[in-house]
Motif scaffolding. Sequence first.
Motif, PDB file in Angstrom:
ATOM      1  N   GLY A 154     -75.940   2.323 -70.078  1.00  0.00           N
ATOM      2  CA  GLY A 154     -74.943   1.331 -70.441  1.00  0.00           C
ATOM      3  C   GLY A 154     -75.150   0.788 -71.832  1.00  0.00           C
ATOM      4  O   GLY A 154     -75.909   1.341 -72.644  1.00  0.00           O
ATOM      5  N   LEU A 155     -74.464  -0.316 -72.105  1.00  0.00           N
ATOM      6  CA  LEU A 155     -74.563  -0.994 -73.390  1.00  0.00           C
ATOM      7  C   LEU A 155     -75.706  -2.006 -73.326  1.00  0.00           C
ATOM      8  O   LEU A 155     -76.863  -1.628 -73.331  1.00  0.00           O
ATOM      9  N   ILE A 156     -75.388  -3.301 -73.230  1.00  0.00           N
ATOM     10  CA  ILE A 156     -76.431  -4.323 -73.133  1.00  0.00           C
ATOM     11  C   ILE A 156     -76.360  -4.969 -71.747  1.00  0.00           C
ATOM     12  O   ILE A 156     -77.174  -4.684 -70.873  1.00  0.00           O
ATOM     13  N   GLN A 157     -75.376  -5.832 -71.519  1.00  0.00           N
ATOM     14  CA  GLN A 157     -75.124  -6.370 -70.183  1.00  0.00           C
ATOM     15  C   GLN A 157     -74.136  -5.493 -69.413  1.00  0.00           C
ATOM     16  O   GLN A 157     -74.145  -5.474 -68.188  1.00  0.00           O
ATOM     17  N   MET A 158     -73.295  -4.797 -70.135  1.00  0.00           N
ATOM     18  CA  MET A 158     -72.214  -4.035 -69.535  1.00  0.00           C
ATOM     19  C   MET A 158     -72.599  -2.560 -69.352  1.00  0.00           C
ATOM     20  O   MET A 158     -73.363  -2.011 -70.158  1.00  0.00           O
ATOM     21  N   PRO A 159     -72.057  -1.893 -68.346  1.00  0.00           N
ATOM     22  CA  PRO A 159     -72.275  -0.452 -68.174  1.00  0.00           C
ATOM     23  C   PRO A 159     -71.370   0.333 -69.120  1.00  0.00           C
ATOM     24  O   PRO A 159     -70.476  -0.223 -69.773  1.00  0.00           O
ATOM     25  N   SER A 160     -71.610   1.609 -69.186  1.00  0.00           N
ATOM     26  CA  SER A 160     -70.734   2.511 -69.939  1.00  0.00           C
ATOM     27  C   SER A 160     -70.252   3.605 -68.999  1.00  0.00           C
ATOM     28  O   SER A 160     -70.611   3.641 -67.822  1.00  0.00           O
ATOM     29  N   GLY A 161     -69.436   4.502 -69.529  1.00  0.00           N
ATOM     30  CA  GLY A 161     -68.951   5.614 -68.721  1.00  0.00           C
ATOM     31  C   GLY A 161     -69.917   6.768 -68.647  1.00  0.00           C
ATOM     32  O   GLY A 161     -69.637   7.768 -67.984  1.00  0.00           O
ATOM     33  N   ARG A 162     -71.065   6.654 -69.308  1.00  0.00           N
ATOM     34  CA  ARG A 162     -71.991   7.775 -69.408  1.00  0.00           C
ATOM     35  C   ARG A 162     -73.024   7.777 -68.279  1.00  0.00           C
ATOM     36  O   ARG A 162     -73.317   6.738 -67.678  1.00  0.00           O
TER      37      ARG A 162
END
Length: 739
Positions: free
Chosen positions: A48-56
């Motif tokens: 993910g990014l920092i607090q948020m997830p990503s699509g990866r």
Amino acid sequence: MKPAVNTSFSGIKLSAIALALMPIFHAQADDFDYPAFTPSQSDFGGVGLIQMPSGRVAREGEINVAGTFNDEYHHYTVSLQLMPWLETTIRYTLVQDLLYSSDPNFSGDTKYTDKGIDFKVRLLEESYWLPETSFGVRDFGGTGLFDGEYIAASKHIGPFDFTLGVGWGYLGNSANLTGDKSESSDCGRNTGYRGTGGSVDFDRWFTGCSAVFGGIEYQSPWAPLRLKVEYDGNDYESDFPVTRGDIDMSQDSKFNYGALYRLGNWGDLRLSYERGTTWTFGFNLNTNFNDLKANWYNNPAPQYHQKTEADKKSADELSNAEWNQLAQDLHQIAGYEDPRLYADEKSITVVAPQTKYRDRDEAHERAGTILANLSNQNGLDVDSYKIIETANRQPVTETVFDPEQFAKVANVEYFDPQVSDATTVGEPTAPEGQLYAKSNKDWDINFAPVWQQSIGGSENFYLFNIGVTAGANYWLNDNFELGGSLYFNIYDNYDKFLYDVPPDGTALKRVRTLVRQYINDNPVRMDNLQLTWMDRITDNWYAQAYGGYLEMMFGGVGGEVMYRPQNSNWALGVDLNYVVQRDPDSQFGFFTEEVQYDPITNRNYRVQTGAPTGHATLYYQPQWEWLPNTLFKVSAGQYLTEDYGVTVDFSKQFDSGVIAGAFVAQTNLSADEFGEGSYNKGFYLSIPFDVMTVKPSTNRATISWLPLTRDGGQMLNRKYELYSVTDARTPWYGKKAVN
């Protein structure tokens, strides 16, 4: 009053700018200007990014152990890319400003501990035009502190990776897309939990606030450094420290900023500035179970010697010394331990267990070469070599070699020869001919380290014991074994495990929650002392019966029958036992009274003074393309505290042979009767010795961890399980490494 739909355009503007810049970066980016991009972890674990997830998602087999620390939360996570399309994460969070419970006699100064399980499913792989897109659920099996759902898409362009997503629950509490914050801080989402935690609450998925989130990850030209910026979908108004502890987690900025420093190919250091108020530090340690390779100091493989004309004319019977040397070579070079050797005019038969090579083709090639060389150099004219592989002295498989075809394989007389071209594996038969060599060793002594742990309990975050088990077995004949083991406790902290009954609300018979009395109060304890009978009763059928002190906490009698067809991906076993709980204050005694008194908690409790327990178990290795190298074990029956139900155990094996698994046991106990956690569950890793040591071995080390130690859904720990004993019939634990 705020409007029913509160739309913030900051996230949409960020996404629009990112999309507008994509063609520019795509046109100007040069792959050779920047180090290769690899996905990185978020604060909560998982890519993910920092607090948020990503699509990866990460590469299949990637495991990441991480810690993340700020003033409000300490996150400890283990994230595993179980399948190419499935990411799984286990998370423990210590809430820094809150205690586990308001009763200091129950939990002392232990911090409030949240246990969460996340998963992410990749829906689309990235292509030239399409982003990598995933759907995920955070904290789907916890108490709801961080629960949320999301759909996210990520697109890589040059050194930039762009993410755009929509989140619900914890990930969408800013409500910049939908939701009425005037209704509540989480837009009316049900944030309670069923039972005593640990249950999956499907009814609240995709409810409450929703928000757009997004961000960019930048891989700098300096390989170790990556930078991140994200637009946060949460406003932190409904976080547990705020709602329960009146802690100020106000958000001065919707943007979070982060930097990662890569530590070679084995880890990261993370630093981020979040909410415009909070510094967060973290680290990741990672490896890939598919990439682990064994580096052995091993006996070299024998070289094949072609039969000469002189050999053909000098056929002689082998001396006792030559037969004994053959047995020694098969043991040391081919891994067939202490073999029995039979021979007649047309065949040589080896009867032994395989203890070195998970790759049976390597074992067969080494053994076949040894047998062929012996035959060729002594002018023996045999039609076949046979290897009857055994386990616990029971025949499991039979491999028949064709000497002529094996010679063609050994001499590489055609393209890509394989030892399997010259062998046939089938049902074992009785050895033929005269017995020429056997081991006189009917006993075995073994030592094994023990590491037992429980994480996230009320009394202490981490409970564990470290010790050594010393065992000895003596075979009275090929069917009867007398064996036992002693456990020597080196260190433990189970003195903190009090298990005070009233706050937990359960009054079950205490079968596993007495662990302190067995471990902490007994530095040396007899774990096992039993007589075992085992036999292959007919084709595809195996059986065992046993009696004595069966494990640390129970003694009794029992038996198991298993049907396991050769080379089949399924098997069925049934075990039935009658057990009595051992008295922890006596090495050999048993409880005779059901009601006992605990002087530490000053309360009575109940124990097991005699009851049946057992299960019918289906073992199934799916042949589905989307679930490769997996095993399901489904067991139904009665457990130790006299509850009954079903245990589902699912495990995945990676290329190196490492097995990762999880189990859940649902019984007729209600969540209140079971206690905290609602039902029994756990996770484990099984690691082959030969990827950790310098010698080949078929042995394994197992590391397991339980969210909590409770009494419901607990099985008897039997010394032998016939599925493991008969593993060679369709290898799972002994499956060869792919790399």
